[in-house]
Design a protein around this motif. Structure first.
Motif, short mmCIF file in Angstrom:
data_model
loop_
_atom_site.label_atom_id
_atom_site.label_comp_id
_atom_site.label_asym_id
_atom_site.label_seq_id
_atom_site.Cartn_x
_atom_site.Cartn_y
_atom_site.Cartn_z
N GLN A 77 61.62 -36.35 65.69
CA GLN A 77 62.75 -36.97 65.72
C GLN A 77 62.29 -38.40 65.36
O GLN A 77 60.93 -38.97 65.59
CB GLN A 77 63.16 -37.47 67.31
N LYS A 78 62.82 -39.23 64.60
CA LYS A 78 62.48 -40.39 63.91
C LYS A 78 62.57 -41.95 64.98
O LYS A 78 61.98 -42.60 64.60
CB LYS A 78 63.27 -40.72 62.76
N SER A 79 63.81 -41.63 65.74
CA SER A 79 63.95 -43.01 66.21
C SER A 79 63.68 -42.76 67.71
O SER A 79 63.77 -41.77 68.35
CB SER A 79 65.33 -43.51 65.95
N GLU A 80 63.41 -43.95 68.69
CA GLU A 80 63.50 -43.59 69.94
C GLU A 80 64.65 -43.16 70.74
O GLU A 80 64.48 -42.27 71.70
CB GLU A 80 62.96 -45.12 70.66
N LYS A 81 65.77 -43.46 70.21
CA LYS A 81 66.98 -43.18 70.64
C LYS A 81 67.13 -41.74 70.70
O LYS A 81 67.69 -40.85 71.52
CB LYS A 81 67.97 -43.99 70.01
N ALA A 82 66.67 -41.36 69.32
CA ALA A 82 67.02 -39.81 68.99
C ALA A 82 65.95 -39.10 70.05
O ALA A 82 66.36 -37.81 70.31
CB ALA A 82 66.76 -39.56 67.68
N ARG A 83 64.82 -39.73 70.08
CA ARG A 83 63.85 -38.78 70.89
C ARG A 83 64.34 -38.73 72.42
O ARG A 83 64.44 -37.70 72.86
CB ARG A 83 62.23 -39.37 71.02
N ALA A 84 65.06 -39.80 72.94
CA ALA A 84 65.46 -39.69 74.16
C ALA A 84 66.51 -38.79 74.49
O ALA A 84 66.65 -38.02 75.49
CB ALA A 84 65.84 -41.19 74.63
N ALA A 85 67.49 -38.76 73.30
CA ALA A 85 68.69 -37.77 73.49
C ALA A 85 68.04 -36.31 73.20
O ALA A 85 68.50 -35.43 73.98
CB ALA A 85 69.52 -38.16 72.33
N TYR A 86 67.11 -36.02 72.38
CA TYR A 86 66.61 -34.56 72.26
C TYR A 86 65.64 -34.35 73.41
O TYR A 86 66.04 -33.11 74.12
CB TYR A 86 65.41 -34.71 71.19
N ARG A 87 65.11 -35.20 74.14
CA ARG A 87 64.27 -34.86 75.53
C ARG A 87 65.32 -34.69 76.64
O ARG A 87 65.20 -33.69 77.30
CB ARG A 87 63.50 -36.04 76.06
N GLN A 88 66.39 -35.37 76.60
CA GLN A 88 67.47 -34.95 77.94
C GLN A 88 68.08 -33.60 77.18
O GLN A 88 68.40 -32.91 78.42
CB GLN A 88 68.52 -36.02 77.61
#
Length: 541
Positions: A446-457
């Protein structure tokens, strides 16, 4: 000792497996046995249960699953796997193993090691050899109908996925054998090391050759026995068993490898050493039989160990009185009989007849107790003399020594068990962490912090497991994860060591109990022969 056997089947008729478990079959042809009306004969006693079949018949459930996932449609596909866990015949009388208890153990084993598979679990109280060995049949559909966790014997991602098939690899079979050993240790049952070979290896093919040969010989001898003629041969032996006897006979006297080879050559057997391994060529064969196919007693290490012992014994012979000749076969049989034989005929405690009569026992009990005490007193004195004791003090010292040895082995066994449990816990964490690799790799992509948070959730459960494993590794100072195969090999080695200590502990426990019983009986005999002394001692108290 419990053993594990595996058979794979390409038979598309799943009902045939259930029919074999429920009805009598001929042990040679494996065909159903019919009564005079042509009907199948049900087995007298069995326990049967199904797993993951959702209330349907096992055969119907398997065929539905195969059609759903379009698997097991070809003739060459392995349709089912059949595992047989056979327990030691002594486990019934000695350790309280019953058919119901064995069935429960089989169901638990199936749930733990074959999750996601439709299964039949059936327990029979006796084998076809009528030795009284309780055994459990586990028949599983080769197709997996549920997603399962990554287990130690699995080495491919497909091994956990729904719609994929079970594979019984060499590593998987070793793992199952180690788990059978662990189960027997946990349940207090007899067990041998299934991971490091057998001293006298008999294959399934040789076993059935012996059975069929014995049946044919009995049929041939029947007319002579009916005419009161003693047959020349009553026991059938396979060619491999004859070779084993020839080898043992040579090993009983040979003191060097050259002498061993010469003795075998006189019997027409040629021994050959190649790349550290021995093989034996008999006159009726063109291809030699390797020691591995005969048993561990005949490999290079075992043969040279026996030859060294014979050489040392020959060197000591002039300095001591000659012993009556005994073959290696006799020595091995006596040693194994002492270890394996149940102690039901051992020394039992003497009965205090006066106390029992005071409790209200009748004349019949008194007569039985007198006979019992006479028999046990004779056995007590026999064991006392066999151990070479010359005084009660020596016997008491031997009891203390036996107790200390038993306690020491128990401590070593507990330490090894703790180490083994730690390795198994580490293995579970490593497997759980490995199963989350796809989710962890996806997070890094994942490229962005927002994308990483959504992926982790979205993959929260995977990251909970990964974080728990990471905390475990950090708490135990593990910076580099061990290889899964190396870790499994280490666990199997610990299980083998535990098996050796387990059997040693039981031998020491039996010896301690026997010596303790002999001591109590001797004390009781001496107190009876010295009534005045006993009275003085009780007065002093």
């Amino acid at each position: 000792m419990a053993t594990l056997k595996h058979i794979n089947s390409k038979n598309a008729d799943y009902g045939a497996a259930e029919q074999y478990l429920l009805f009598e079959h001929d042990e040679f042809t494996m065909k159903p046995v019919l009564d005079e009306t042509g009907r199948l004969i049900p087995r007298e006693d069995y326990r049967l249960s199904t797993l993951n079949c959702d209330g349907e018949d096992f055969a119907v459930a398997c065929m539905r699953a195969n059609l759903r996932y379009q698997k097991n449609q070809r003739r060459e596909d392995v349709k089912s796997h059949h595992y047989i866990i056979s327990f030691d015949p002594r486990d019934g009388p000695d350790n309280g193993l019953t058919v119901d208890r064995a069935q429960a153990l089989g169901e638990q084993f199936c749930k733990e090691h074959f999750p996601g598979h439709q299964a039949l679990v059936c327990t029979h109280p006796d084998g076809h050899n009528h030795s009284g060995n309780i055994h459990v049949h586990i028949v599983i559909n080769s197709l997996r109908i549920e997603e399962v966790p990554f287990l130690p014997y699995m080495d491919r991602p497909a091994d956990t996925k729904v719609g994929c098939k079970h594979r019984c690899t060499d590593a998987a079979l070793r793992y199952f054998k180690s788990e059978v050993m662990e189960m027997c240790h946990r349940e207090g049952l007899y067990q041998i090391d299934l991971l490091n070979g057998s001293k006298n290896r008999v294959t399934d093919r040789e076993y059935w050759a012996q059975k069929k040969g014995q049946a044919a010989l009995d049929k041939q001898n029947a007319p002579m026995i009916a005419d009161s003629i003693t047959p020349r041969q009553t026991k059938f032996e396979t060619n491999k068993e004859k070779l084993r006897q020839t080898l043992r006979k040579a090993l009983a006297t040979a003191a060097s490898f050259d002498e061993f080879s010469s003795l075998l050559l006189q019997e027409g057997v040629t021994v050959k050493e190649s790349r550290g391994r021995l093989s034996y060529l008999t006159p009726d064969r063109t291809k030699p039989i390797t020691a591995r196919k005969l048993g561990d007693d005949f490999d290079r290490a075992a043969v040279f160990a026996v030859l060294e012992q014979n050489a040392a014994r020959a060197a000591e012979a002039p300095a001591r009185s000659p012993d009556p000749p005994r073959t290696i076969k006799d020595r091995l049989q006596v040693a194994r009989a002492e270890i394996a034989a149940p102690k039901q005929d051992g020394v039992q405690r003497l009965v205090d007849i006066e106390q029992k009569m005071a409790e209200g026992k009748g004349r019949g009990y008194e007569r039985w107790a007198k006979i019992h005490n006479l028999k046990q007193a004779a056995k007590t004195l026999s064991v006392y003399q066999q151990y070479g004791f010359t005084s009660p003090e020596q016997l008491e010292a031997a009891v203390d020594t036996a107790y200390q040895k038993m306690r020491q082995t128990s401590g070593e066994l507990k330490a090894l068990e703790t180490k083994l449990q730690g390795k198994k816990k580490l293995q579970r964490q490593v497997l759980a962490y490995a199963q989350t690799k796809a989710a962890r790799d996806g997070l890094r992509a994942q490229k962005s912090e927002k994308a990483r948070a959504a992926y982790r959730q979205a993959h929260e459960s995977d990251f909970i497991i990964a974080d728990a494993a990471a905390r475990y590794f950090k708490a135990h100072g593990i910076t580099k994860l061990p290889a899964r195969k190396a870790l499994q090999a280490e666990i199997e080695q610990l299980i083998s060591e535990k098996d050796g200590l387990y059997n040693t502990y039981h031998e020491q426990k039996q010896r301690f109990k026997e010596l303790q019983t002999v001591k109590r009986n001797i004390d009781q005999i001496l107190r009876r022969s010295e009534p005045h002394r006993r009275k003085e001692q009780s007065h002093e108290r």
